[in-house]
Design a protein around this motif. Sequence first.
Motif, PDB file in Angstrom:
ATOM      1  N   ILE A   4     215.043  31.874  15.536  1.00  6.90           N
ATOM      2  CA  ILE A   4     214.372  31.837  16.836  1.00  6.90           C
ATOM      3  C   ILE A   4     214.399  33.239  17.421  1.00  6.90           C
ATOM      4  CG2 ILE A   4     214.478  30.897  19.169  1.00  6.90           C
ATOM      5  CD1 ILE A   4     215.903  28.447  17.891  1.00  6.90           C
ATOM      6  N   ASP A   5     213.236  33.729  17.807  1.00 10.22           N
ATOM      7  CA  ASP A   5     213.144  35.041  18.446  1.00 10.22           C
ATOM      8  C   ASP A   5     213.687  34.909  19.864  1.00 10.22           C
ATOM      9  OD1 ASP A   5     212.495  37.508  19.465  1.00 10.22           O
ATOM     10  OD2 ASP A   5     210.332  37.280  19.225  1.00 10.22           O
ATOM     11  N   GLU A   6     214.823  35.550  20.131  1.00 10.62           N
ATOM     12  CA  GLU A   6     215.481  35.383  21.428  1.00 10.62           C
ATOM     13  C   GLU A   6     214.641  35.919  22.582  1.00 10.62           C
ATOM     14  OE1 GLU A   6     219.524  36.663  21.620  1.00 10.62           O
ATOM     15  OE2 GLU A   6     220.057  35.584  19.803  1.00 10.62           O
ATOM     16  N   LEU A   7     213.957  37.029  22.375  1.00 15.16           N
ATOM     17  CA  LEU A   7     213.121  37.591  23.446  1.00 15.16           C
ATOM     18  C   LEU A   7     211.956  36.662  23.770  1.00 15.16           C
ATOM     19  CD1 LEU A   7     213.067  41.368  22.497  1.00 15.16           C
ATOM     20  CD2 LEU A   7     214.342  40.253  24.324  1.00 15.16           C
ATOM     21  N   GLU A   8     211.316  36.129  22.746  1.00 10.36           N
ATOM     22  CA  GLU A   8     210.213  35.196  22.977  1.00 10.36           C
ATOM     23  C   GLU A   8     210.734  33.918  23.616  1.00 10.36           C
ATOM     24  OE1 GLU A   8     206.681  33.249  23.334  1.00 10.36           O
ATOM     25  OE2 GLU A   8     207.041  35.383  23.015  1.00 10.36           O
ATOM     26  N   ASN A   9     211.904  33.479  23.199  1.00  9.78           N
ATOM     27  CA  ASN A   9     212.496  32.275  23.770  1.00  9.78           C
ATOM     28  C   ASN A   9     212.755  32.458  25.266  1.00  9.78           C
ATOM     29  OD1 ASN A   9     213.569  29.591  23.277  1.00  9.78           O
ATOM     30  ND2 ASN A   9     215.565  30.470  23.707  1.00  9.78           N
ATOM     31  N   GLU A  10     213.316  33.606  25.661  1.00  5.07           N
ATOM     32  CA  GLU A  10     213.555  33.874  27.090  1.00  5.07           C
ATOM     33  C   GLU A  10     212.248  34.007  27.853  1.00  5.07           C
ATOM     34  OE1 GLU A  10     216.657  36.425  28.538  1.00  5.07           O
ATOM     35  OE2 GLU A  10     217.557  36.463  26.533  1.00  5.07           O
ATOM     36  N   ALA A  11     211.233  34.593  27.221  1.00  2.45           N
ATOM     37  CA  ALA A  11     209.926  34.700  27.875  1.00  2.45           C
ATOM     38  C   ALA A  11     209.341  33.313  28.118  1.00  2.45           C
ATOM     39  CB  ALA A  11     208.979  35.551  27.024  1.00  2.45           C
ATOM     40  N   ARG A  12     209.495  32.425  27.162  1.00  3.99           N
ATOM     41  CA  ARG A  12     209.024  31.043  27.346  1.00  3.99           C
ATOM     42  C   ARG A  12     209.749  30.387  28.516  1.00  3.99           C
ATOM     43  NH1 ARG A  12     207.889  27.847  21.831  1.00  3.99           N
ATOM     44  NH2 ARG A  12     206.508  29.386  20.874  1.00  3.99           N
ATOM     45  N   MET A  13     211.050  30.595  28.593  1.00  4.25           N
ATOM     46  CA  MET A  13     211.842  30.031  29.677  1.00  4.25           C
ATOM     47  C   MET A  13     211.319  30.547  31.022  1.00  4.25           C
ATOM     48  SD  MET A  13     215.916  30.491  30.410  1.00  4.25           S
ATOM     49  CE  MET A  13     215.711  32.224  30.760  1.00  4.25           C
ATOM     50  N   ALA A  14     211.081  31.851  31.108  1.00  2.00           N
ATOM     51  CA  ALA A  14     210.612  32.458  32.356  1.00  2.00           C
ATOM     52  C   ALA A  14     209.231  31.940  32.759  1.00  2.00           C
ATOM     53  CB  ALA A  14     210.578  33.979  32.215  1.00  2.00           C
ATOM     54  N   ARG A  15     208.418  31.601  31.759  1.00  2.00           N
ATOM     55  CA  ARG A  15     207.075  31.070  32.048  1.00  2.00           C
ATOM     56  C   ARG A  15     207.077  29.574  32.328  1.00  2.00           C
ATOM     57  NH1 ARG A  15     205.672  34.366  27.334  1.00  2.00           N
ATOM     58  NH2 ARG A  15     205.708  32.440  26.118  1.00  2.00           N
ATOM     59  N   GLY A  16     208.229  28.932  32.182  1.00  2.00           N
ATOM     60  CA  GLY A  16     208.319  27.499  32.438  1.00  2.00           C
ATOM     61  C   GLY A  16     207.866  26.656  31.262  1.00  2.00           C
ATOM     62  N   GLU A  17     207.828  27.247  30.076  1.00  2.00           N
ATOM     63  CA  GLU A  17     207.429  26.519  28.874  1.00  2.00           C
ATOM     64  C   GLU A  17     208.674  25.974  28.174  1.00  2.00           C
ATOM     65  OE1 GLU A  17     205.276  29.378  26.560  1.00  2.00           O
ATOM     66  OE2 GLU A  17     203.715  29.615  28.075  1.00  2.00           O
ATOM     67  N   LEU A  18     208.445  25.158  27.161  1.00  2.00           N
ATOM     68  CA  LEU A  18     209.562  24.634  26.383  1.00  2.00           C
ATOM     69  C   LEU A  18     210.250  25.768  25.638  1.00  2.00           C
ATOM     70  CD1 LEU A  18     208.058  21.380  24.863  1.00  2.00           C
ATOM     71  CD2 LEU A  18     209.718  21.574  26.704  1.00  2.00           C
ATOM     72  N   TYR A  19     211.575  25.717  25.594  1.00  2.00           N
ATOM     73  CA  TYR A  19     212.353  26.743  24.904  1.00  2.00           C
ATOM     74  C   TYR A  19     213.654  26.119  24.419  1.00  2.00           C
ATOM     75  CZ  TYR A  19     215.164  26.945  29.150  1.00  2.00           C
ATOM     76  OH  TYR A  19     215.977  26.623  30.197  1.00  2.00           O
ATOM     77  N   HIS A  20     214.369  26.827  23.587  1.00  2.00           N
ATOM     78  CA  HIS A  20     215.660  26.367  23.076  1.00  2.00           C
ATOM     79  C   HIS A  20     216.738  26.827  24.057  1.00  2.00           C
ATOM     80  CE1 HIS A  20     213.985  25.095  19.242  1.00  2.00           C
ATOM     81  NE2 HIS A  20     213.236  26.183  19.307  1.00  2.00           N
ATOM     82  N   ALA A  21     217.320  25.892  24.775  1.00  2.00           N
ATOM     83  CA  ALA A  21     218.234  26.223  25.874  1.00  2.00           C
ATOM     84  C   ALA A  21     219.656  26.522  25.425  1.00  2.00           C
ATOM     85  CB  ALA A  21     218.260  25.068  26.877  1.00  2.00           C
ATOM     86  N   PHE A  22     220.029  26.132  24.219  1.00  2.00           N
ATOM     87  CA  PHE A  22     221.432  26.242  23.850  1.00  2.00           C
ATOM     88  C   PHE A  22     221.698  27.329  22.822  1.00  2.00           C
ATOM     89  CE2 PHE A  22     220.946  22.036  25.646  1.00  2.00           C
ATOM     90  CZ  PHE A  22     221.903  22.102  26.639  1.00  2.00           C
ATOM     91  N   LEU A  23     220.933  28.399  22.901  1.00  2.00           N
ATOM     92  CA  LEU A  23     221.253  29.565  22.088  1.00  2.00           C
ATOM     93  C   LEU A  23     222.455  30.255  22.712  1.00  2.00           C
ATOM     94  CD1 LEU A  23     217.711  31.055  21.400  1.00  2.00           C
ATOM     95  CD2 LEU A  23     219.075  29.569  19.953  1.00  2.00           C
ATOM     96  N   PRO A  24     223.309  30.862  21.913  1.00  2.00           N
ATOM     97  CA  PRO A  24     224.530  31.476  22.457  1.00  2.00           C
ATOM     98  C   PRO A  24     224.273  32.460  23.595  1.00  2.00           C
ATOM     99  CG  PRO A  24     224.624  31.416  20.075  1.00  2.00           C
ATOM    100  CD  PRO A  24     223.253  30.965  20.457  1.00  2.00           C
ATOM    101  N   LYS A  25     223.243  33.259  23.485  1.00  2.48           N
ATOM    102  CA  LYS A  25     222.965  34.250  24.530  1.00  2.48           C
ATOM    103  C   LYS A  25     222.618  33.575  25.863  1.00  2.48           C
ATOM    104  CE  LYS A  25     220.176  38.393  25.251  1.00  2.48           C
ATOM    105  NZ  LYS A  25     219.110  39.222  24.699  1.00  2.48           N
TER     106      LYS A  25
END
Length: 57
Positions: A4-25
């Motif tokens: 999982i691309d962590e930067l893309e995952n955080e960007a998805r979170m910021a946009r209110g889209e589905l993302y993986h919430a339980f990554l260590p970071k």
Amino acid sequence: MSEIDELENEARMARGELYHAFLPKLTDKRNRCHHACHRFNTAGEVPRRKLVELWRE
């Protein structure tokens, strides 16, 4: 599961889209925020400058 691309995952979170919430970071960031909020909310009668310092955490 693929990497999982962590930067893309955080960007998805910021946009209110589905993302993986339980990554260590993200878990570390939530824990840090939780403790900072607790310190701010339990600061009691402290000078305004101290509240600003706590808020910035």
